[in-house]
Design a protein around this motif. Structure first.
Motif, PDB file in Angstrom:
ATOM      1  N   UNK A 112       0.621  -1.370  -0.080  1.00  0.00           N
ATOM      2  CA  UNK A 112       0.034   0.300   0.369  1.00  0.00           C
ATOM      3  C   UNK A 112       0.988   1.419   0.648  1.00  0.00           C
ATOM      4  N   UNK A 113       1.968   1.030  -0.111  1.00  0.00           N
ATOM      5  CA  UNK A 113       2.693   2.194   0.134  1.00  0.00           C
ATOM      6  C   UNK A 113       3.660   2.473   0.804  1.00  0.00           C
ATOM      7  N   UNK A 114       4.664   3.267   0.855  1.00  0.00           N
ATOM      8  CA  UNK A 114       6.066   3.513   2.410  1.00  0.00           C
ATOM      9  C   UNK A 114       5.053   4.375   3.459  1.00  0.00           C
ATOM     10  N   UNK A 115       3.998   4.944   2.594  1.00  0.00           N
ATOM     11  CA  UNK A 115       3.565   5.914   4.292  1.00  0.00           C
ATOM     12  C   UNK A 115       1.961   5.079   4.879  1.00  0.00           C
ATOM     13  N   UNK A 116       2.317   3.707   4.933  1.00  0.00           N
ATOM     14  CA  UNK A 116       1.425   3.084   5.260  1.00  0.00           C
ATOM     15  C   UNK A 116       1.969   3.656   7.221  1.00  0.00           C
ATOM     16  N   UNK A 117       2.708   2.907   7.221  1.00  0.00           N
ATOM     17  CA  UNK A 117       2.806   3.194   8.953  1.00  0.00           C
ATOM     18  C   UNK A 117       3.175   4.080   9.012  1.00  0.00           C
ATOM     19  N   UNK A 118       3.491   5.480   8.257  1.00  0.00           N
ATOM     20  CA  UNK A 118       2.989   6.955   8.972  1.00  0.00           C
ATOM     21  C   UNK A 118       1.429   7.075   9.551  1.00  0.00           C
ATOM     22  N   UNK A 119       0.638   6.303   8.705  1.00  0.00           N
ATOM     23  CA  UNK A 119      -0.894   7.400   7.930  1.00  0.00           C
ATOM     24  C   UNK A 119      -1.538   6.461   8.730  1.00  0.00           C
ATOM     25  N   UNK A 120      -1.206   4.795   9.003  1.00  0.00           N
ATOM     26  CA  UNK A 120      -1.913   3.847   9.398  1.00  0.00           C
ATOM     27  C   UNK A 120      -1.886   3.384  10.759  1.00  0.00           C
ATOM     28  N   UNK A 121      -0.430   2.933  10.829  1.00  0.00           N
ATOM     29  CA  UNK A 121       0.332   1.617  11.957  1.00  0.00           C
ATOM     30  C   UNK A 121       0.768   2.925  13.095  1.00  0.00           C
ATOM     31  N   UNK A 122       1.228   4.462  12.823  1.00  0.00           N
ATOM     32  CA  UNK A 122       1.483   4.825  13.420  1.00  0.00           C
ATOM     33  C   UNK A 122      -0.183   5.754  14.548  1.00  0.00           C
ATOM     34  N   UNK A 123      -0.563   5.993  14.486  1.00  0.00           N
ATOM     35  CA  UNK A 123      -2.470   6.062  14.412  1.00  0.00           C
ATOM     36  C   UNK A 123      -2.690   4.744  15.669  1.00  0.00           C
ATOM     37  N   UNK A 124      -3.001   3.357  15.406  1.00  0.00           N
ATOM     38  CA  UNK A 124      -3.099   2.607  15.872  1.00  0.00           C
ATOM     39  C   UNK A 124      -1.904   2.581  17.586  1.00  0.00           C
ATOM     40  N   UNK A 125      -0.943   2.795  17.089  1.00  0.00           N
ATOM     41  CA  UNK A 125       0.214   2.581  18.178  1.00  0.00           C
ATOM     42  C   UNK A 125      -0.432   3.852  19.053  1.00  0.00           C
ATOM     43  N   UNK A 126      -0.076   5.481  18.695  1.00  0.00           N
ATOM     44  CA  UNK A 126      -0.749   6.421  19.727  1.00  0.00           C
ATOM     45  C   UNK A 126      -1.491   6.370  20.301  1.00  0.00           C
ATOM     46  N   UNK A 127      -3.347   5.667  19.825  1.00  0.00           N
ATOM     47  CA  UNK A 127      -4.093   5.153  20.704  1.00  0.00           C
ATOM     48  C   UNK A 127      -4.038   3.724  21.253  1.00  0.00           C
ATOM     49  N   UNK A 128      -2.790   2.786  21.177  1.00  0.00           N
ATOM     50  CA  UNK A 128      -2.353   1.474  21.625  1.00  0.00           C
ATOM     51  C   UNK A 128      -1.524   1.919  23.592  1.00  0.00           C
TER      52      UNK A 128
END
Length: 777
Positions: free
Chosen positions: A499-515
């Motif tokens: 899905x592209x190199x920004x997946x970590x920043x846009x999708x994963x980081x949000x989940x990490x911040x919430x967790x």
């Protein structure tokens, strides 16, 4: 008397003409099938002929020719009477479709045959010849008669009417019979028994796919032969063979995550063998997707009707909702509460049909070009060359419809465009199985909470969402996002590649911040699930949260179809929710359906179908401007009144402070607060209708009394079919959403190479691409 294939170097003996021919791939298939007709069906060589031609072809359709023709008896052959069966063969290594057998079908229609057979050995299909007209689609039947049955009028009639629908019903009943075997022998619950049948079906699919060339069925005899060989090598004390066979099947479907790695067969071997015996007459590798798929779906519905009925949206509702939103090829589709996969399967089939129709249209264009007015005047050798070229182009076009071709249009639909999640593990697994049975699209389905991002399911990604969220349950305030909701590093890398190199920043980081969210005061970390949604401040109802979730998942201008309890649309307690939604999307259709439709699935509330179109960027800007201007205008209108109130209050307050009357001062402040609140309420009450008036658009509201299913689950009249047709006309006329004109062209070069070119509104948007290439070889 049995016959066998005779080869001599690069030649093969053709018994129907009594001489050797060059052993081309097509000729080899023809001679193999002649052997099959003699040995299996009991036909004699003197009632058959090969390479039969006729010169009255229909213009633009190519030559009428038959590879193999069968008459009732040899006298009929010699007297030029109508044959009973016409067979057309293609080379074994190529993927073929019914419409590619135009030469043989032309002959079958012209000669008045009853049956038409298509074969490339790996895939053989039988059709009823529709007399007196050229059908748009051939009508598939289950089997052709053997030599003896040709003289049995009743048997011929039975075979001509034993269509795919008959097979589907028969297969569905058989699955239910297998279900009862397990319930009676092994005393498992309906759901657990279903799991075991699913395992056996996948063992059968796996084996029959691997044995496609020999057409070996996963039969009881086959199983016992394999078991005997296995025990000779491993000894009787090793893992039971049926468990070993399941381990091999798990390995094949490992990446699909259908089975738990520790799963095993939970029934005794006697039950297993009984079921294998019942299913052995069906080759699931050959059985068409609509037979397997619909039979499996009916079986699912009957199995889970009680306790898990909420996971099944009735078929008539699914069909209507997909029809209303009309997904196109290339659009990305999601169901975040996918249940058994009904919406995803229908959307997949709906778009697949559009692709198949387009490829068929391209084939008709090729026929028009090559089989034009001058074709009949050409020498026969030249006609044969042209027919061969047309066949070659058809073979190449068929790679677009091959689910295993990484560059094909069907593979793109299956792998890149269909996504779903379900929080119930059995349902997520069932949805995958259901989709495999229907022809694929299962790779994007996951067991996961649909309110959170996973894999390719994240905000702003989807063109179309279709869903039936759980009704009436509430998300607990204590439910938090945890580290288990964050994908591991291996998955993150896989998703980044996809899905592209920004997946970590846009999708994963949000989940990490919430967790890792800090709740303070020594509380455990993790943001409350309710707090990640705006509407969570007003309601914890799952259907309400999923409305916001779906809008978040959509791209600007994306379309949503959602099943909701009618209360969400008219309950005064949920007014704020409705206003929130109307500030994000346009309502394009509200269809109220009878409660009867869902009663059979166990629902107790009256449902409505809500269709929304998320604001495009332009619409959002317009709405925000109207809201801003209207708010300023009404605030300005009431400001003098507020200023007057404030001045009077300050004057009176000063007096009371001087007289030190505390009680009266308190009452004054209370009265002033109430007066201000009254005016503020007036302002809000005036702004809302004014915004609606200024951002006005028609909302079709449709009341349907009969929606195809009665309260007992029996079929009844379906008004939704007519409504869908009327809505489509209305939508096109009013341009409800942007519909760019997409077109796929297939230019052919002088060497016979065909490439794919994509256009939008007449403009080329892709480089010409060869879509078969290395895969074709």
């Amino acid at each position: 008397m049995a016959i066998e294939i005779k080869k001599n170097g690069n030649k093969i003996f053709a018994p129907l003409i009594g001489k050797e021919l060059i052993c081309t791939p097509e000729e080899e298939v023809r001679q193999e099938y002649i052997v099959h007709l003699v040995n299996k069906y009991g036909y004699s060589l003197d009632q058959m002929a090969q390479e039969v031609k006729v010169n009255n072809s229909k213009r633009g359709q190519g030559k009428a020719r038959a590879d193999i023709v069968i008459w009732k008896r040899k006298e009929d052959r010699n007297s030029d009477n109508s044959p009973v069966i016409v067979i057309e063969c293609k080379a074994e290594q190529i993927t073929i479709h019914e419409e590619d057998y135009y030469q043989g079908y032309n002959y079958a229609s012209w000669a008045g045959a009853d049956f038409f057979v298509t074969t490339n050995l790996k895939d053989t299909k039988f059709f009823r010849v529709v007399k007196g007209k050229m059908p748009k689609k051939l009508e598939e039947v289950v089997e052709i008669p053997n030599a003896t049955e040709l003289f049995d009028k009743k048997k011929i009639e039975e075979l001509l009417t034993k269509t795919k629908a008959f097979t589907r019903d028969e297969f569905s009943k058989l699955l239910f019979k297998c279900h009862n075997i397990i319930r009676n022998n092994d005393k498992l619950s309906p759901e657990a028994a279903f799991d075991e049948i699913s395992k056996i079906l996948f063992m059968k699919i796996r084996y029959e796919r691997e044995q496609a060339k020999t057409k070996a069925l996963f039969s009881r005899k086959e199983f016992e032969d394999l078991k005997s060989a296995y025990e000779k090598i491993t000894g009787k004390d090793s893992l039971p063979f049926y468990q070993h066979f399941f381990e091999k099947t798990k390995e094949v479907f490992k990446t699909d995550e259908i089975f738990d790695p520790n799963d095993s067969i939970k029934i005794r071997e006697t039950s297993f063998l009984q079921i294998v015996k019942e299913l052995e007459k069906y080759n699931l590798s050959d059985t068409s997707d609509d037979i397997k798929g619909i039979a499996f779906e009916e079986f699912l519905g009957r199995t889970f009707r009680g306790e898990l009925g909420q996971f099944f949206t009735p078929r008539t509702i699914v069909d209507y909702m997909v029809d209303v939103l009309d997904p196109e090829e290339g659009e990305i589709i999601c169901d975040p509460c996918c249940g058994s996969g009904g919406f995803l399967i229908k959307a997949f089939e709906y778009v697949r049909e559009k692709i198949e129709k387009d490829v068929q249209k391209q084939k008709e264009k090729i026929k028009e070009i090559y089989f034009g007015q001058d074709y009949e005047k050409l020498p026969e050798k030249k006609q044969e060359e042209i027919a061969k070229r047309v066949d070659d182009l058809f073979v190449k076009l068929n790679f677009e419809l091959d689910i295993h071709n990484p560059k094909g249009r069907l593979k793109t639909l299956s792998y890149d465009c269909i996504f779903g999640t379900d929080a119930n593990p059995r349902m997520a697994r069932t949805a995958k199985m259901n989709m495999i049975m229907h022809g694929d699209g299962h790779g994007g389905v996951h067991h996961h909470d649909g309110l959170l991002n996973v894999n390719g399911i994240f905000d702003g990604r989807f063109d179309v969402i279709l869903t039936n969220p759980p009704f009436g349950s509430r998300v607990n305030k204590t439910l938090k996002v945890t580290n288990s909701d964050v994908p591991n590093e291996e998955k993150i890398r896989f998703y980044e590649d996809r899905y592209g190199s920004n997946y970590r920043q846009t999708v994963v980081k949000q989940l990490q911040d919430w967790a890792t969210y800090d709740n303070g005061h020594g509380k455990s970390r993790g943001k409350a699930l309710l707090d990640i949604f705006d509407v969570g401040a007003w309601s914890g109802l799952t259907e309400v949260l999923f409305m916001e979730r779906c809008l978040n998942l959509l791209k600007p201008g994306g379309r949503l179809g959602i099943v909701l309890p009618e209360g969400v649309l008219n309950n005064s307690a949920l007014q704020k929710i409705r206003e929130y939604i109307e500030g994000k999307a346009k309502i394009i259709n509200i269809t109220s359906i009878p409660q009867d439709v869902f009663i059979a699935s166990g629902a107790t509330v009256k449902p409505s179908l809500l269709f929304l179109k998320k604001f495009s960027e332009e619409e959002l800007a317009t709405y925000q401007k109207i809201t801003e201007d209207t708010t300023t205008e009404i605030n300005d209108k009431y400001q003098p009144k507020l200023d007057e109130l404030k001045a009077a209050f300050k004057k009176e307050e000063k007096k009371l402070k001087e007289s030190k009357s505390a009680k009266e001062l308190r009452e004054l402040k209370k009265k002033y607060t109430e007066d201000v609140k009254q005016i503020e309420d007036l302002i809000v009450a005036e702004i809302k209708p004014l915004i609606k008036e200024r951002f006005d658009y028609p909302i079709p509201v449709i009341e349907v009394e009969k929606a195809g299913i009665s309260s007992t689950g029996a079929p009844c009249e379906n008004e939704l079919e007519e409504v869908a047709i009327e809505f489509r006309a209305y939508r096109k006329k009013t341009k409800l959403w942007a519909e760019p004109r997409k077109e796929t062209q297939y230019p052919v070069d002088d060497d016979g190479n065909i490439s794919r070119l994509q256009l939008i509104d007449g403009n080329i948007v892709s480089e010409p691409e060869i879509f078969y290439g290395a895969y074709a070889h």
